[in-house]
Design a protein around this motif. Sequence first.
Motif, PDB file in Angstrom:
ATOM      1  N   GLY A 224     -40.515 -17.441   1.107  1.00  0.00           N
ATOM      2  CA  GLY A 224     -41.265 -16.358   1.586  1.00  0.00           C
ATOM      3  C   GLY A 224     -41.105 -15.960   2.890  1.00  0.00           C
ATOM      4  O   GLY A 224     -41.577 -15.327   3.476  1.00  0.00           O
ATOM      5  N   SER A 225     -40.258 -16.758   3.677  1.00  0.00           N
ATOM      6  CA  SER A 225     -40.216 -16.723   4.928  1.00  0.00           C
ATOM      7  C   SER A 225     -39.099 -15.844   5.416  1.00  0.00           C
ATOM      8  O   SER A 225     -38.892 -15.245   6.603  1.00  0.00           O
ATOM      9  CB  SER A 225     -40.230 -17.875   5.955  1.00  0.00           C
ATOM     10  N   GLY A 226     -38.123 -15.601   4.615  1.00  0.00           N
ATOM     11  CA  GLY A 226     -36.626 -15.325   4.890  1.00  0.00           C
ATOM     12  C   GLY A 226     -35.877 -15.998   5.640  1.00  0.00           C
ATOM     13  O   GLY A 226     -36.382 -16.886   6.331  1.00  0.00           O
ATOM     14  N   SER A 227     -34.744 -15.494   5.990  1.00  0.00           N
ATOM     15  CA  SER A 227     -33.512 -16.243   6.629  1.00  0.00           C
ATOM     16  C   SER A 227     -33.669 -16.029   7.937  1.00  0.00           C
ATOM     17  O   SER A 227     -33.783 -14.724   8.291  1.00  0.00           O
ATOM     18  CB  SER A 227     -32.348 -16.020   6.073  1.00  0.00           C
ATOM     19  N   PHE A 228     -33.590 -17.027   8.905  1.00  0.00           N
ATOM     20  CA  PHE A 228     -33.690 -16.686  10.508  1.00  0.00           C
ATOM     21  C   PHE A 228     -32.386 -17.305  11.055  1.00  0.00           C
ATOM     22  O   PHE A 228     -32.119 -17.427  11.939  1.00  0.00           O
ATOM     23  CB  PHE A 228     -34.695 -17.780  11.077  1.00  0.00           C
ATOM     24  N   GLY A 229     -31.220 -16.845  10.086  1.00  0.00           N
ATOM     25  CA  GLY A 229     -29.784 -17.048  10.600  1.00  0.00           C
ATOM     26  C   GLY A 229     -29.293 -16.074  11.297  1.00  0.00           C
ATOM     27  O   GLY A 229     -29.775 -14.815  11.399  1.00  0.00           O
ATOM     28  N   ASN A 230     -28.085 -16.156  11.576  1.00  0.00           N
ATOM     29  CA  ASN A 230     -27.445 -15.426  12.531  1.00  0.00           C
ATOM     30  C   ASN A 230     -26.389 -14.253  11.699  1.00  0.00           C
ATOM     31  O   ASN A 230     -25.640 -13.523  12.290  1.00  0.00           O
ATOM     32  CB  ASN A 230     -26.586 -16.097  13.535  1.00  0.00           C
ATOM     33  N   GLY A 231     -26.434 -14.248  10.291  1.00  0.00           N
ATOM     34  CA  GLY A 231     -25.825 -13.360   9.575  1.00  0.00           C
ATOM     35  C   GLY A 231     -25.934 -12.179   9.908  1.00  0.00           C
ATOM     36  O   GLY A 231     -25.131 -11.134   9.803  1.00  0.00           O
ATOM     37  N   ALA A 232     -27.369 -11.399  10.182  1.00  0.00           N
ATOM     38  CA  ALA A 232     -27.403 -10.146  10.389  1.00  0.00           C
ATOM     39  C   ALA A 232     -26.883  -9.616  11.967  1.00  0.00           C
ATOM     40  O   ALA A 232     -26.612  -8.529  12.136  1.00  0.00           O
ATOM     41  CB  ALA A 232     -29.016  -9.734  10.268  1.00  0.00           C
ATOM     42  N   ALA A 233     -27.085 -10.687  12.755  1.00  0.00           N
ATOM     43  CA  ALA A 233     -26.407 -10.386  14.118  1.00  0.00           C
ATOM     44  C   ALA A 233     -24.863 -10.174  14.058  1.00  0.00           C
ATOM     45  O   ALA A 233     -24.174  -9.295  14.736  1.00  0.00           O
ATOM     46  CB  ALA A 233     -26.813 -11.356  15.132  1.00  0.00           C
ATOM     47  N   MET A 234     -24.364 -11.024  13.400  1.00  0.00           N
ATOM     48  CA  MET A 234     -22.837 -11.191  13.451  1.00  0.00           C
ATOM     49  C   MET A 234     -22.053  -9.871  12.940  1.00  0.00           C
ATOM     50  O   MET A 234     -21.032  -9.738  13.429  1.00  0.00           O
ATOM     51  CB  MET A 234     -22.403 -12.566  12.487  1.00  0.00           C
ATOM     52  N   ARG A 235     -22.639  -9.060  12.138  1.00  0.00           N
ATOM     53  CA  ARG A 235     -22.001  -8.122  11.525  1.00  0.00           C
ATOM     54  C   ARG A 235     -22.430  -6.755  12.161  1.00  0.00           C
ATOM     55  O   ARG A 235     -22.136  -5.633  11.722  1.00  0.00           O
ATOM     56  CB  ARG A 235     -22.333  -7.960   9.959  1.00  0.00           C
ATOM     57  N   CYS A 236     -23.311  -6.739  13.146  1.00  0.00           N
ATOM     58  CA  CYS A 236     -24.070  -5.724  13.712  1.00  0.00           C
ATOM     59  C   CYS A 236     -23.289  -4.540  14.434  1.00  0.00           C
ATOM     60  O   CYS A 236     -23.837  -3.447  14.807  1.00  0.00           O
ATOM     61  CB  CYS A 236     -25.471  -5.805  14.241  1.00  0.00           C
ATOM     62  N   ALA A 237     -22.143  -4.879  14.752  1.00  0.00           N
ATOM     63  CA  ALA A 237     -21.303  -4.101  15.752  1.00  0.00           C
ATOM     64  C   ALA A 237     -21.271  -2.493  15.231  1.00  0.00           C
ATOM     65  O   ALA A 237     -21.484  -1.645  16.262  1.00  0.00           O
ATOM     66  CB  ALA A 237     -20.087  -4.563  15.812  1.00  0.00           C
ATOM     67  N   PRO A 238     -21.182  -2.287  14.029  1.00  0.00           N
ATOM     68  CA  PRO A 238     -20.870  -0.764  13.692  1.00  0.00           C
ATOM     69  C   PRO A 238     -22.129  -0.210  13.754  1.00  0.00           C
ATOM     70  O   PRO A 238     -22.092   1.119  14.144  1.00  0.00           O
ATOM     71  CB  PRO A 238     -20.756  -0.835  12.327  1.00  0.00           C
ATOM     72  N   VAL A 239     -23.223  -0.737  14.056  1.00  0.00           N
ATOM     73  CA  VAL A 239     -24.460   0.252  14.296  1.00  0.00           C
ATOM     74  C   VAL A 239     -24.454   0.674  15.609  1.00  0.00           C
ATOM     75  O   VAL A 239     -25.232   1.878  15.897  1.00  0.00           O
ATOM     76  CB  VAL A 239     -25.951  -0.590  14.019  1.00  0.00           C
ATOM     77  N   VAL A 240     -23.948  -0.077  16.739  1.00  0.00           N
ATOM     78  CA  VAL A 240     -23.900   0.200  18.160  1.00  0.00           C
ATOM     79  C   VAL A 240     -23.031   1.684  18.326  1.00  0.00           C
ATOM     80  O   VAL A 240     -23.348   2.671  18.964  1.00  0.00           O
ATOM     81  CB  VAL A 240     -23.073  -0.761  18.955  1.00  0.00           C
ATOM     82  N   VAL A 241     -21.899   1.724  17.595  1.00  0.00           N
ATOM     83  CA  VAL A 241     -21.209   2.944  17.651  1.00  0.00           C
ATOM     84  C   VAL A 241     -22.155   4.188  16.599  1.00  0.00           C
ATOM     85  O   VAL A 241     -21.880   5.233  17.172  1.00  0.00           O
ATOM     86  CB  VAL A 241     -19.785   2.758  16.815  1.00  0.00           C
ATOM     87  N   ALA A 242     -22.502   3.770  15.593  1.00  0.00           N
ATOM     88  CA  ALA A 242     -23.241   4.743  14.826  1.00  0.00           C
ATOM     89  C   ALA A 242     -24.397   5.314  15.657  1.00  0.00           C
ATOM     90  O   ALA A 242     -24.683   6.347  15.527  1.00  0.00           O
ATOM     91  CB  ALA A 242     -23.651   4.230  13.584  1.00  0.00           C
TER      92      ALA A 242
END
Length: 375
Positions: free
Chosen positions: A174-192
């Motif tokens: 129930g704590s969810g993942s604290f890994g780096n997977g959401a950060a690694m892919r986030c580049a498109p949101v900066v352009v968007a």
Amino acid sequence: MTIDPGATRGRPSPSRSSRQRGRVALRGRRRRRFAHARGTCLAPSWQATTGAVLNLPPPIGAPEAAGCLLGLALGDALGAPFEGSPPRGPEPIDRLLAADTSLRWTDDTHMMLALADALLARDLTVDPQHLGDTFAQAYRHQPWRGYGSGPPRIFAMASQGRPYVEAAASLFEGSGSFGNGAAMRCAPVVVAGWPDATRIWHLAAEQARVTHSHPEGVDGAVLLSEVLRLAMATPPAARLTLDGTTADLPPLRSAALQGAWDALRDASASAERAKDRRGLLELARDLGTSVAAQASVPAAIAVALHAPDDVVDTVRAAVGLGGDTDTVAAMAGAITGAHLGVASIPPRLLGRLEARERIASAARALARASQANGH
């Protein structure tokens, strides 16, 4: 450092969780900056900020967008053969750079492209269910890309009717993942979201929660998106630093990541005053390169600031740290690529990169859509 393959992009293996869930150990004065207990959350931060458009740079162009996305993919592909390795000298990565073999990327770039597709399909917004379906479809098409255990479990729960965000929040007791997977892919949101900083932070957090609901997983994506925004806003001829607009980033909910960010900003300022950036690489080593976002996200930023004038040098330094090399090199490569643009990536390496035109096309489409929407 050995990385549990089943925990990549998710929670570190149980044998290492106590160390990775503890405080980040830094030497000397830096150690005191990390005195916050891991997992302690500050008051909600970026969510409460509205309407902040910082510095209003010109519309994002295809060169910056392509540099960011291709820099990510290049770092991913060059770092992948060394994932889980201990720190090493430059010889192995130099041999790979000199070879003529194709450069194949991992789930890092795979999920980045899926995020880009989902943003384009939803008018540059994040629809959690649609984004989750897009991730799941990409995984089913190419499950061999190196996905960790977390995303497939989320996809399986979603196939039984459970919302993706709820499924992600249920992981790891129930704590969810604290890994780096959401950060690694986030580049498109900066352009968007360009150039609205608050919109970028919001998109980064919303896409994170589809797979990573722990405050560190979410804040890692927000933090990297801000540095990517700053990199795109900094002219290639200017030195990339953490001065100025990043001071407006509200406090992160993760005290551990906030401490790392504060230490990183101090180290960047010291490097500028001393005209010596070697301390930034030392900080990256201190932070560590595990799959935990609190370590690897600021470490990747430190590497990019250490070697900000050449994408290849950035990736080489990231790979040399060992650990989660593909993801750290992907994040660092995205920062330098966003700052210097696609022209900074050697054509010979681009020619070896898998699906380079597919990645460049996604960058161009995002840049056009962002300009058309007036973002």
